[in-house]
Design a protein around this motif. Sequence first.
Motif, PDB file in Angstrom:
ATOM      1  N   THR A  28       0.856  -1.176   0.000  1.00 20.94           N
ATOM      2  CA  THR A  28       0.000   0.000   0.000  1.00 20.94           C
ATOM      3  C   THR A  28       0.890   1.222   0.000  1.00 20.94           C
ATOM      4  O   THR A  28       1.936   1.256   0.663  1.00 20.94           O
ATOM      5  CB  THR A  28      -0.950   0.010   1.210  1.00 20.94           C
ATOM      6  N   THR A  52      -3.460   0.174  -3.289  1.00 19.99           N
ATOM      7  CA  THR A  52      -3.440  -0.969  -2.379  1.00 19.99           C
ATOM      8  C   THR A  52      -3.489  -2.239  -3.212  1.00 19.99           C
ATOM      9  O   THR A  52      -4.381  -2.393  -4.051  1.00 19.99           O
ATOM     10  CB  THR A  52      -4.624  -0.940  -1.400  1.00 19.99           C
ATOM     11  N   TYR A  53      -2.524  -3.132  -2.980  1.00 22.03           N
ATOM     12  CA  TYR A  53      -2.480  -4.394  -3.720  1.00 22.03           C
ATOM     13  C   TYR A  53      -2.479  -5.547  -2.726  1.00 22.03           C
ATOM     14  O   TYR A  53      -1.759  -5.532  -1.723  1.00 22.03           O
ATOM     15  CB  TYR A  53      -1.229  -4.465  -4.594  1.00 22.03           C
ATOM     16  N   ARG A  84      -5.655  -8.243  -6.353  1.00 23.52           N
ATOM     17  CA  ARG A  84      -6.581  -7.105  -6.393  1.00 23.52           C
ATOM     18  C   ARG A  84      -5.814  -5.803  -6.194  1.00 23.52           C
ATOM     19  O   ARG A  84      -5.053  -5.655  -5.247  1.00 23.52           O
ATOM     20  CB  ARG A  84      -7.671  -7.259  -5.325  1.00 23.52           C
ATOM     21  N   ALA A 103      -6.395  -1.658  -5.928  1.00 26.18           N
ATOM     22  CA  ALA A 103      -7.350  -0.560  -5.726  1.00 26.18           C
ATOM     23  C   ALA A 103      -6.595   0.753  -5.803  1.00 26.18           C
ATOM     24  O   ALA A 103      -5.578   0.942  -5.122  1.00 26.18           O
ATOM     25  CB  ALA A 103      -8.056  -0.697  -4.377  1.00 26.18           C
ATOM     26  N   ARG A 136      -7.154   4.835  -5.353  1.00 23.52           N
ATOM     27  CA  ARG A 136      -8.057   5.859  -4.823  1.00 23.52           C
ATOM     28  C   ARG A 136      -7.373   7.222  -4.931  1.00 23.52           C
ATOM     29  O   ARG A 136      -6.160   7.328  -5.029  1.00 23.52           O
ATOM     30  CB  ARG A 136      -8.401   5.560  -3.357  1.00 23.52           C
ATOM     31  N   GLY A 144     -11.610   6.810  -9.104  1.00 25.94           N
ATOM     32  CA  GLY A 144     -11.068   5.596  -8.514  1.00 25.94           C
ATOM     33  C   GLY A 144     -11.164   4.426  -9.465  1.00 25.94           C
ATOM     34  O   GLY A 144     -11.950   4.435 -10.420  1.00 25.94           O
ATOM     35  N   ASP A 182     -10.719  -0.085  -9.479  1.00 20.26           N
ATOM     36  CA  ASP A 182     -10.438  -1.387  -8.863  1.00 20.26           C
ATOM     37  C   ASP A 182     -10.183  -2.385  -9.978  1.00 20.26           C
ATOM     38  O   ASP A 182     -10.964  -2.482 -10.935  1.00 20.26           O
ATOM     39  CB  ASP A 182     -11.611  -1.858  -8.006  1.00 20.26           C
ATOM     40  N   THR A 225     -13.399  -2.084 -12.307  1.00 20.50           N
ATOM     41  CA  THR A 225     -14.517  -1.201 -11.989  1.00 20.50           C
ATOM     42  C   THR A 225     -13.923   0.190 -11.820  1.00 20.50           C
ATOM     43  O   THR A 225     -12.960   0.366 -11.060  1.00 20.50           O
ATOM     44  CB  THR A 225     -15.224  -1.619 -10.687  1.00 20.50           C
TER      45      THR A 225
END
Length: 645
Positions: free
Chosen positions: A245, A284-285, A290, A292, A294, A308, A310, A320
């Motif tokens: 992160t 953030t992984y 995954r 993300a 932001r 953002g 994802d 997304t």
Amino acid sequence: MKLILRILGALIATLVVLVVVLFMLPGEKVAGLAADQLEAQTGRKLTFQGEVRFTLWPMLGVKSDGVVLSNADWAGPEPMLTAERLSIGISAGDLLRGKVRVTEVSAVLPHLNLSERADGRGNWVLGGESDGAAAAGAGEPQAAALPISIEKLTLTGASLRYQPHKGAPVEMSSVDMVLRWPDPSGTVNVDLTLRPAGAPLQVQAEVGSFAAFLNGAVSSVGASVAADGGSLRFDGRADLTGAATGRVTAKTTDTEAFLTAFGQSGIALPQGLGQAMVIGADATYTTDGRLALRDMALDLDGNRLEGGLDVVLSDVPQFTAQLNGGDLTVPGLTSAATAAAAGESSEVAASGWSKEPIDAAALALANGTAVVSFNSLKAAGLEFGASKLSLTLDRSRGVLKLQPAALFGGQVLGQVVANNRNGFSAGGKLSFNGIRLEKGLGQLAGYDRLNGEALGELEYLASGGSLDALMRSLSGKGWLEVNKGFFTGFDLEKLMRSGRGNGGSTVFDQLSGSYAIERGNLVNQDLLVTLKGIRADGGGRIGLGAQDLDYRFAPTISGLNGAAGLTIPVLITGPWADPKIRPDLKNALQPEIDAVEQEAKDRVIEKLSEELDMEVTPEQDLNQVIRDRIEQEAKDQLLRLLGGD
């Protein structure tokens, strides 16, 4: 002076003793001591297959050809490391005290066989942990101190194969690395050169508390990646499993070249979508793939967006996204339709729609949904106002929802679909209001002779491998209503009345009609156009595929005192680029001729009824009526002649 001489004498004496000890101690014995210590502390066996030689310069230690380092018990029989040549640097002070401390390891043409087990632990984590202990402590960080430290590690011309717990293996060659770790409890610095696609990819990284990091603890990490066309930076925290992160920033001057350096060749973005870009985001992984992002800010060739994202990284990534933008321009995104419509290519316009194959492979690159809002957008020859668009990709099928979109001066609500699952097809269902027809038809179909503000619906479907094939296969239906507008190219009022007219245009108060589309032909039979004292009915065919017209207007000028008006049909035929517009005089005069004939026929029937003293109806054949009457009269005269009554 005496003090200096004493110090210098002590130093010389020490060096003499060191040299004597080194030359008296065989290289194999030093190598054996190092190998034994390594195996005792890490559980890995180090084997020297060639002659072990002592070296004094440039590094004090041993050198050997053909070196093999065994793998972890759970990682299989293949060695973790093999090298054509391995040099090991040794601490001279520790050696004089009967100990061996490795200060530097240098490997030439090494091959690393890296793998990862279910709990995320890699075989590169050195320790005496057995399989049983590993299972018992799976997933838990190891707090024990690292059993061995290496102040410097150099790999030259390395190759590696990395097998994650899930997924396909990753292989690389021509890897160079220098790792500096002067303090066993401190920070490690790494300079790494990778060549995934031939061009060098430079990585510089620093990891705080590296010993704890190798034992599974979360540590501070900073890394920069530089290659042709751009650079990438990460600052944050991570652990050995890959979970991380922090803040990610990237800048490219040539995105295609930068992606090619990572092995992703052939990704050519249109201008306006990131040929050059600047990205910043909090990232953030997680170990299940995954990612993300932001507080994301994007600058794509000057187009600024924020929001953002994802992503689930896999063979086909899942995404997304929610993005908001200002005034966006994508000049590099064009279509053959808009190019032909705008006249950007006279060759294309003269020959009809483009027959170039449509490449829709991008529909299969990912699955997911992205929602984009913006103040304005210029792309593919279209100009959007403030709009909200939603794009969904699902197994080579894309759906663009307009929620709504400000387009052609009005609003469009609905969706359009592109499907490449089994050959390419396109379809949509849209409702619209306030649309300027000259903009909509001009930009989409190259026809700008109809002007006005429209309300209506459109449903369509087409399939084919080129734009020409799509337009010729087009089917669908819809309806249209326009309040006040005009046609350019002919003056209906001047045709119907004497006077100057409207300068070559037909100004109308209302236009309405419905239509059906089949095999690229739009057919309409209920067109109604009203203007000053004139009503025009229309019907015919508009060739959307062939770009031609075969249409008939039937304008009627109102008569006086309720009398029937005069109708002069107008034919519009030929190609869109140069249609022929002319009155249909033959059909215009036919009603008058028919009226005169009918009046004459009525008078003949009336006179014949008087002469024959019988009622004759219009349905009867006059010739037959006369023939029957003559026969009857002849029969009557013959009876009288024979003496009858």
